[in-house]
Each structure stands twice: as C-alpha cells, then as structure tokens.
Enzyme design. Structure first.
Site, PDB file in Angstrom:
ATOM      1  N   TYR A 239       0.633  -1.062  -0.088  1.00  0.00           N
ATOM      2  CA  TYR A 239       0.008   0.059  -0.031  1.00  0.00           C
ATOM      3  C   TYR A 239       0.881   1.302   0.003  1.00  0.00           C
ATOM      4  CZ  TYR A 239      -3.964  -3.089   1.388  1.00  0.00           C
ATOM      5  OH  TYR A 239      -4.906  -3.910   1.370  1.00  0.00           O
ATOM      6  N   PRO A 388     -15.854  -3.207   2.628  1.00  0.00           N
ATOM      7  CA  PRO A 388     -17.431  -3.460   3.006  1.00  0.00           C
ATOM      8  C   PRO A 388     -18.382  -2.645   2.356  1.00  0.00           C
ATOM      9  CG  PRO A 388     -16.374  -2.865   4.731  1.00  0.00           C
ATOM     10  CD  PRO A 388     -15.051  -3.248   3.646  1.00  0.00           C
ATOM     11  N   GLY A 396     -23.831   5.728  -0.705  1.00  0.00           N
ATOM     12  CA  GLY A 396     -24.873   6.542  -1.173  1.00  0.00           C
ATOM     13  C   GLY A 396     -24.365   7.932  -1.599  1.00  0.00           C
ATOM     14  N   LYS A 397     -22.977   8.145  -1.729  1.00  0.00           N
ATOM     15  CA  LYS A 397     -22.701   9.673  -1.849  1.00  0.00           C
ATOM     16  C   LYS A 397     -22.529   9.587  -3.388  1.00  0.00           C
ATOM     17  CE  LYS A 397     -17.642   8.338  -1.478  1.00  0.00           C
ATOM     18  NZ  LYS A 397     -16.449   8.761  -0.819  1.00  0.00           N
TER      19      LYS A 397
END
Length: 501
Positions: A239, A388, A396-397
């Site tokens: 990462y 997740p 919902g953005k």
C-alpha cells in the site's frame, strides 16, 4: 367475502390511519393473500377497530395475516375452509401476544410488508405483488414508501426463516454488539471493526492521493479513528509502496497511541522461501516503528513464478509468530482449498490460522456461496471483510451526477449507481429506525451481523467517524434478511482474480 364479527378490533392501523380501499397483510403462511375491503363511510374507532367489514381471499398470491390475537379464530376458520389449504387446516395464524411483531407495533409491520414490494424488494413467495399495487395499498393507510421499505425485514422473516446469521468463525464474534472480539482462536482481541489504510499514501493514482487528500488528511483520519475507539488498522507493505506503513508509524509516534496493526506480506515474483516472509515482516515492523504487530497475513496466493512456494510462505507465517514478530497470522484472498491447507500446515507447527481476509459486502457475497466462509469457519478463523462499502458505492454518496474519476470509474459507473438505488433506499430506512444511521453504517453493521470483521477504508476524519458508527449497535435478524433479499436483486460486484488461484 366472509363477514368479520365486530369483536375483531385493534386491526393493524395506527390511530391516525384511515383505511380507504385495501390493506394487504404479509404473514408466515405462503398460500394466502388476505385483504380488508372497507367502506370509508363505515365507522372507524380511534383505536383502529373496524365494524362490518369484509374479508376476501385470493389464493394465487402468498401472504396471510399479521395482526393481534383476536383475529386468530377467523384466520383459522378461513384456513380450514379455503380450497388451497384443505390439506393443512389451521395453518394460517396470527401473531401471538408478546412476540416481536406486537412489541414493534402493528402499523409499522404492516407498512413494512407493503412497502417491501412498493420499494421493489421481492420477498419470497411475493413475486406476484406488483410495486404499483403495494404502493397503492400503502398509500391507502397513509403509509409512505420510505417507512414501508424498512418493513421488508419483518415481512420477509414472516414468510420464511431468514438466512442464518451464523458466526463465520467459531468463537470469533458475539451475536450482539460487543466492545471487543477475539480474532479466530488466537490470543488477539480487537474491536469488531477496523479501518483499512489502502488509500493512505497511495502512489498508484487509484485513490487520488495528492489531489483531494494528502498525508495531513490521513493523519486526521488516524486521530479520528483512535478517538472513536476503533482499535485495528489494516495495511500492507504494497500500500503506497510502503508509505501506508510509514504513515501509520509516524502517526502513532506523533500521537502517543498504539492501535493494533495488521499488515501483509506480498508474495512478489522474486520471493521463494519461508525466510522471505520473515524478512518482509521485519521490514514492515521497521517501517511501522514497532517491535511486534497484531496480525501478519499473506496478501494473496502464490502464483506465476512462485506458484510452488505456497507451503513455504505459510511456514514463513508460522516462523513470524513463533519468533514473536506477530501475535497472530492469517491469509487473504484464499479460496477454500488453500484455507484448509494453510490451517493444516500452521496447526502442525502449533499455530492457529487466525483469519482469512476477503472481499465481502452487500454487493459482493460470493464468500457465502463459494465455500470460503465455510472453510474459514471450519478452520476456526475469522473472516475479515475488506471493501465492505464496495469502495464507497454503499455509502450512497455517488449519483449519476457525482461519479468517481480515474480507474475507479470502471468500478462505479452510471449503470451501477442506478442499480443500487433500491437497496440504498432500504438501507436509509433501516438506518432511520436505528437513530439516524447512514447507509455506510448500515452496510458495516450488516457485515458484523454476518459474523465478519469489517475493515472499511477511511482516508479522512469524516470517513473514520462514520465508520465508527457502524458498530456498538446491531440490526435485527429480520433487517439483515431484508437486506439480503434486496441485494440478491442487484448484479454482484467483480471479485479479485486471485481469489480463484
């Protein structure tokens, strides 16, 4: 039509409701649809009592009655006489006093049942109930589709038992909201949720590091998750090509805090031995600035140039734990056969497999059906759920006018956003029923209810705080089952290719 005696009172109506045309009640029996046809000019008491109404039976749909005990004799009499139920007399029944429906409030359950179809959520056995008809029925009692959608949980559970909310790892998670959980059968305990630091210091361009967020933003996310009592951060040596681990180490030193750290070994093409796992673990510890980590995992299965090194890498994980470099060890993106092999190798060394980290969300439920969850549970390990939130889609953005750019546009596009709207609507209503929880928090709580340990990504303080709101409470099994049903109607997200290697 069969006349209803006037002693049947307290129908599933709130004192403010007025029945205009038809109410459809969903119930445990999959053979009947019972509808009340009421003359709007007939008296209607404030308690919801109804006089002189009629009951009609339509045998081609699936539902029956959710109402108080006084209705039971009539329901049973109908069941005995109805041609569809002659072989099963008395099978239609009403809710008994003291059960969950009565406690919840009948008007809410009724609205919920009708709204399930109104919202486009298909409940088992209810495929013939059209959304238009359900919306009309909901409107007839003054219900709104938003409130109604949340009732999918109660209605669906009444028709058949919900998908078992079994633990994916024996002893790993309590069937309730908990402050800490044990990871697999190891000695590692942490909060029921962690935060993924995939985006921290990202240099691949995938997350947009250096654009809408930077190192300071990641620091604020770190402070917020610590303040919110989230006790686990998941990272990996790949990462940010090491930056994620370095950032976490700096943040711990700057703030004087020490959450549990999970990181991962990458089976890169030039790594072939178990010693390479130990060396990589020590390098990660150096970047983190700590002497021992909480969980060390193999990031993906060995393949390509080192496909034959799988067992050696698992032996290397055992070495790391036995040398005191990590408290527990796990794997990631392992299919069932690999989970079983890894568990067996570790067991022979006196080490337990603590976890298998895989993609798991409402939009990617493959672990439930491809054997991964079963194999993880059989190994006594915890299933750790990455993504997740499906990379933000379940928050919902995103809208058709607000889509991510870059490589993520391939994952979250206009078609995908439109497809998830019915599910998001149900999530909003369930969240409202739990004190205003957001869609993201509902998505996180769903994974906890399923027995997984979610690690949603959080690149800023707002996202970290929202993630924290996903635990410390618990949805009902009915609500989880309703979400299962709604998510079944949406095409699954794409899994990582190495899940099948």
């Amino acid at each position: 039509p069969i006349a209803i005696d006037s002693n049947i009172c307290n129908l599933i109506l709130s004192p403010k409701s007025r029945l205009q045309q038809i109410i459809t009640f969903i119930s445990p029996d999959p053979a009947l649809l019972l509808s009340f046809h009421h003359n709007p000019h007939a008296p209607l008491a404030a308690t919801g009592s109804m006089m002189g109404s009629q009951l009609t039976v339509s045998p081609h749909l699936s539902a029956s009655v959710l109402c108080p005990k006084p209705f039971t004799p009539v329901a049973r009499r109908l069941a005995i006489g109805h041609p569809a139920l002659k072989a099963r007399p008395g099978s239609v029944h009403a809710q008994r006093e003291g059960d969950s429906a009565a406690a919840e409030g009948p008007s809410r359950r009724t609205a919920l049942a009708m709204g399930a179809a109104a919202a486009g959520v298909v409940l088992p056995g209810l495929a013939n109930v059209s959304p238009a008809a359900a919306t009309s029925a909901a409107a007839s009692v003054g219900g709104d589709a938003a409130l109604c959608r949340t009732a999918a949980a109660g209605a669906r559970a009444s028709v058949r038992s919900p998908v078992p909310i079994a633990q994916l790892a024996e002893g790993s998670l309590e069937a309730r909201a908990a402050d800490t959980i044990r990871v697999g059968q190891s000695g590692l305990e942490t909060t029921p949720i962690g935060v993924g630091a995939w985006s921290w210091g990202d240099r691949s361009g995938y997350w947009g590091y250096g654009g809408d967020y930077n190192k300071d933003t990641n620091l604020e996310a770190y402070k917020a998750l610590v303040d919110s009592k989230i006790g686990l951060i998941d990272t990996a040596e790949v990462y940010g090509f090491g930056f994620s681990e370095e950032f976490i180490g700096e943040f711990m030193r700057q703030t004087g805090t020490a959450p549990a750290i999970a990181t991962k070994f990458a089976p890169l093409p030039w790594r072939f031995t178990q010693n390479s796992v130990v060396d990589a673990c020590k390098a990660s510890l150096a970047r983190l600035g700590i002497e021992k980590m909480a969980l060390y995992q193999q990031h993906w299965p060995a393949f390509g140039t080192n496909w034959w090194c799988s067992d050696a890498f698992i032996q290397g994980l055992a070495d790391c734990q036995l040398q005191g470099l990590t408290e527990a060890v796990g794997v990631s993106n392992f299919k069932p056969e690999r989970v079983r092999t890894a568990s067996s190798i570790l067991k022979d060394r006196g080490v337990s497999l603590a976890s298998n980290q895989v993609q798991y969300s409402l939009l990617y439920r493959a672990p439930e059906t491809n054997g991964v969850a079963d194999a993880t549970r059989e190994a006594g390990a915890t299933l750790i759920a990455y993504s997740p939130l499906c990379q933000g889609l379940l928050t919902g953005k995103y809208t058709q006018d607000n889509l991510p750019g870059g490589a993520r546009a391939l994952v979250i596009n206009d078609e995908r956003v439109r497809a998830v709207q019915p599910l998001l609507g149900l999530m909003r209503d369930i969240g409202s029923a739990h004190g205003g929880k957001t869609c993201g928090q509902v998505a996180i709580n769903w994974t906890i209810c399923k027995g997984a340990l979610p690690i949603p990504g959080a690149k800023n303080a707002k996202q970290a705080k929202e993630a924290a709101g996903g635990f410390g409470w618990r949805m009902s099994d009915d609500e989880v089952a309703a979400l299962d049903e709604a998510s079944d109607r949406i095409p699954s997200s794409t899994g990582a290719p190495f899940e099948k290697w």
